[in-house]
Write an enzyme that holds these catalytic residues in place. Structure first.
Site, short mmCIF file in Angstrom:
data_model
loop_
_atom_site.label_atom_id
_atom_site.label_comp_id
_atom_site.label_asym_id
_atom_site.label_seq_id
_atom_site.Cartn_x
_atom_site.Cartn_y
_atom_site.Cartn_z
N SER A 238 0.85 -1.19 0.00
CA SER A 238 0.00 0.00 0.00
C SER A 238 0.88 1.24 0.00
O SER A 238 1.96 1.24 0.60
CB SER A 238 -0.91 -0.01 1.23
OG SER A 238 -0.56 1.02 2.11
N LYS A 239 0.40 2.26 -0.70
CA LYS A 239 1.26 3.43 -0.82
C LYS A 239 1.40 4.18 0.50
O LYS A 239 2.33 4.94 0.69
CB LYS A 239 0.79 4.36 -1.94
CG LYS A 239 -0.57 4.94 -1.79
CD LYS A 239 -0.87 5.82 -2.98
CE LYS A 239 -2.32 6.27 -2.94
NZ LYS A 239 -2.84 6.74 -4.17
N ARG A 240 0.49 3.93 1.43
CA ARG A 240 0.60 4.59 2.71
C ARG A 240 1.64 3.90 3.60
O ARG A 240 2.27 4.50 4.43
CB ARG A 240 -0.75 4.63 3.42
CG ARG A 240 -1.53 5.87 3.10
CD ARG A 240 -2.95 5.80 3.59
NE ARG A 240 -3.72 4.81 2.86
CZ ARG A 240 -4.20 5.02 1.65
NH1 ARG A 240 -4.01 6.16 1.06
NH2 ARG A 240 -4.88 4.09 1.02
#
Ligand code: GLU
Length: 473
Positions: A238-240
């Site tokens: 996930s980009k987070r």
């Protein structure tokens, strides 16, 4: 079955953020197929979500693809410019009786379906024969029975019972066509033969197939849904949470060929245990049918290991050229006029053996170019201040180096002798000299570094360290 020269694939990113490594793997697998079989690789920018799409993200995707060497034959096409095609398809589907208008609000649907087990739309407007118009969504009439089968090159036959598929919306109540429609219309229009994309799209594939068939196309494409990428905790990347942007890897100094090689192995491997594959080998050996179904672990450490191997495989000249953006411009830890390209070239082979990413280079050579020269405080304290032999060693080195033949073997020999006088091994004797002249306790080999620094600067730094100890006590 399609003949080989008719293969047409598309890579269809949504420009809503940084270009994800998973997207790069999808692009690579599409590209490899076309390079082996011949055919056309189409780039399509899926920017129908106007609020989330941005031209800057599109530029980022194009740059990253170019950097990776994944060139396309047609496009980039933008869905935002293809609205007339979607409208025409909707008109055709109205004509053939596949659509109906619906004015149900989300609340009304929820209230009705709360009690029933089947999620999704309940077909309330199916037979109401509402005329289409503003405020009314357009739904596709899914057959009540039967099976829709996805022929998937990775997953085999995946079957969906039609009764589990709701009558889905293809045009929103504000008149905008929905994504599921745009993709199918484009894929038909672009005569796509293989749809190779992320696994997350598999659940909507039966809807796409129903639409495709309704739009009268004789040949459905083949599908290949690629396994999801996960982190070390087996969570979907996930980009987070994880580093996923291709741009980040580029800026850290990963080589595109190393990243491609690593991405290629996320879900596929050759028939033997080789791991390093040239692009040519990937093209000849990669087979969609051999792609794994299980999630693939994107291991940044392993990627760095690959990158180190690729870096060490570069010739001196290639290495220097690749390194240049990292030792000049924004990455440099020194002003441009302090950089000496010849000196850097002399040290380059030593640096190449030690790094995993090009971004590590500046730290190795800042002792040569940074102005002012700064010594790491903790290293100074440990190797010089807290070592009572440091000053005598620094002083002896200073004296001997002022008249020595200034070349690595000679400088080493001198330090060995000084060490022996204090019953010290070379490694320990080196420590204070290294910190005094290079500013840290780790880095490039000391004696080559001193030669690069030059006699005058070496002596000045040794003097400065001795003075600093005097000042500190
Ligand atoms: N635009 C979609 C995405 O970025 C890809 C859809 C497709 O390949 O069909 O995930």
């Amino acid at each position: 079955m399609t003949t080989t020269n008719q293969v047409r694939v598309r890579f269809a990113p949504s420009p809503t953020g940084f270009f994800h490594v998973g997207g790069a793997r999808t692009a690579l697998y599409n590209w490899l197929l076309v390079k082996r079989l011949g055919g056309t690789f189409i780039l399509r920018i899926e920017d129908t979500d106007r609020e989330r799409s941005d031209e800057a993200w599109t530029r980022g995707i194009l740059n990253a693809l170019t950097w990776l060497g994944l060139d396309w034959d047609e496009g980039p096409f933008h869905q935002s410019e293809r609205r007339p095609l979607y409208d025409a398809a909707v008109a055709k589907l109205w004509e053939s009786g596949h659509l109906y208008a619906c004015d149900c609000t989300r609340e009304a649907i929820d209230a009705r379906t709360k009690e029933t087990k089947t999620p999704g739309y309940d077909g309330f407007c199916r037979e109401r024969k509402l005329t289409p118009g503003t405020g009314r969504a357009t739904r596709f009439r899914v057959p009540d029975s039967g099976i829709t089968t996805v022929h998937d090159l990775v997953r085999g036959e995946v079957e969906f019972a039609n009764e589990t598929i709701e009558d889905f919306v293809i045009v929103k109540s504000n008149g905008d066509p929905l994504y599921v429609l745009a993709v199918v219309v484009d894929d038909i229009d672009m005569r796509i033969t293989h749809i190779i994309r992320a696994e997350e799209h598999l659940p909507t594939t039966p809807k796409a197939i129903l639409l495709w068939n309704a739009l009268d196309e004789a040949t459905l494409p083949l599908f290949a849904h690629l396994p999801v990428l996960v982190n070390e905790k087996r969570q979907k990347l996930s980009k987070r949470r994880d580093r996923v942007a291709v741009e980040d890897y580029r800026d850290l100094g990963f080589l595109p060929e190393a990243l491609l090689n690593y991405l290629c192995l996320l879900g596929w491997s050759p028939n033997d245990d080789r791991e390093l594959l040239t692009v040519g080998e990937m093209i000849t050996e990669f087979r969609l049918e051999e792609v794994n179904r299980s999630p693939a672990f994107f291991d940044e450490k392993r990627l760095a290991h690959f990158n180190g191997l690729y870096i060490r495989g570069l010739s001196d000249q290639e290495f220097i050229e690749r390194a240049l953006p990292f030792v000049t411009g924004d990455h440099a830890l020194w002003p441009a006029n302090c950089f000496d390209a010849e000196l850097f070239a002399a040290m380059a082979p030593l640096i190449r053996e030690r790094i995993a990413t090009l971004g590590e280079i500046p730290d190795y050579i800042k002792f040569l170019f940074a102005d002012p020269f700064v010594i790491d405080e903790a290293a100074f304290e440990k190797a010089i201040l807290r070592d009572e032999l440091a000053v005598p060693i620094l002083q002896a080195a200073r004296d001997a180096y002022s008249i020595a033949n200034f070349e690595p073997e000679q400088l080493k020999e001198i330090l060995l002798l000084i060490g022996e006088q204090h019953s010290r091994k070379l490694a320990k004797t080196q420590a204070s000299v290294r910190v005094a002249t290079m500013g840290t306790s780790v880095g490039l080999p000391l004696f080559e570094s001193l030669v690069a620094l030059g006699r005058t600067e070496t002596l000045a730094r040794l003097d400065a360290a001795i003075t600093a100890v005097g000042n500190a006590s």
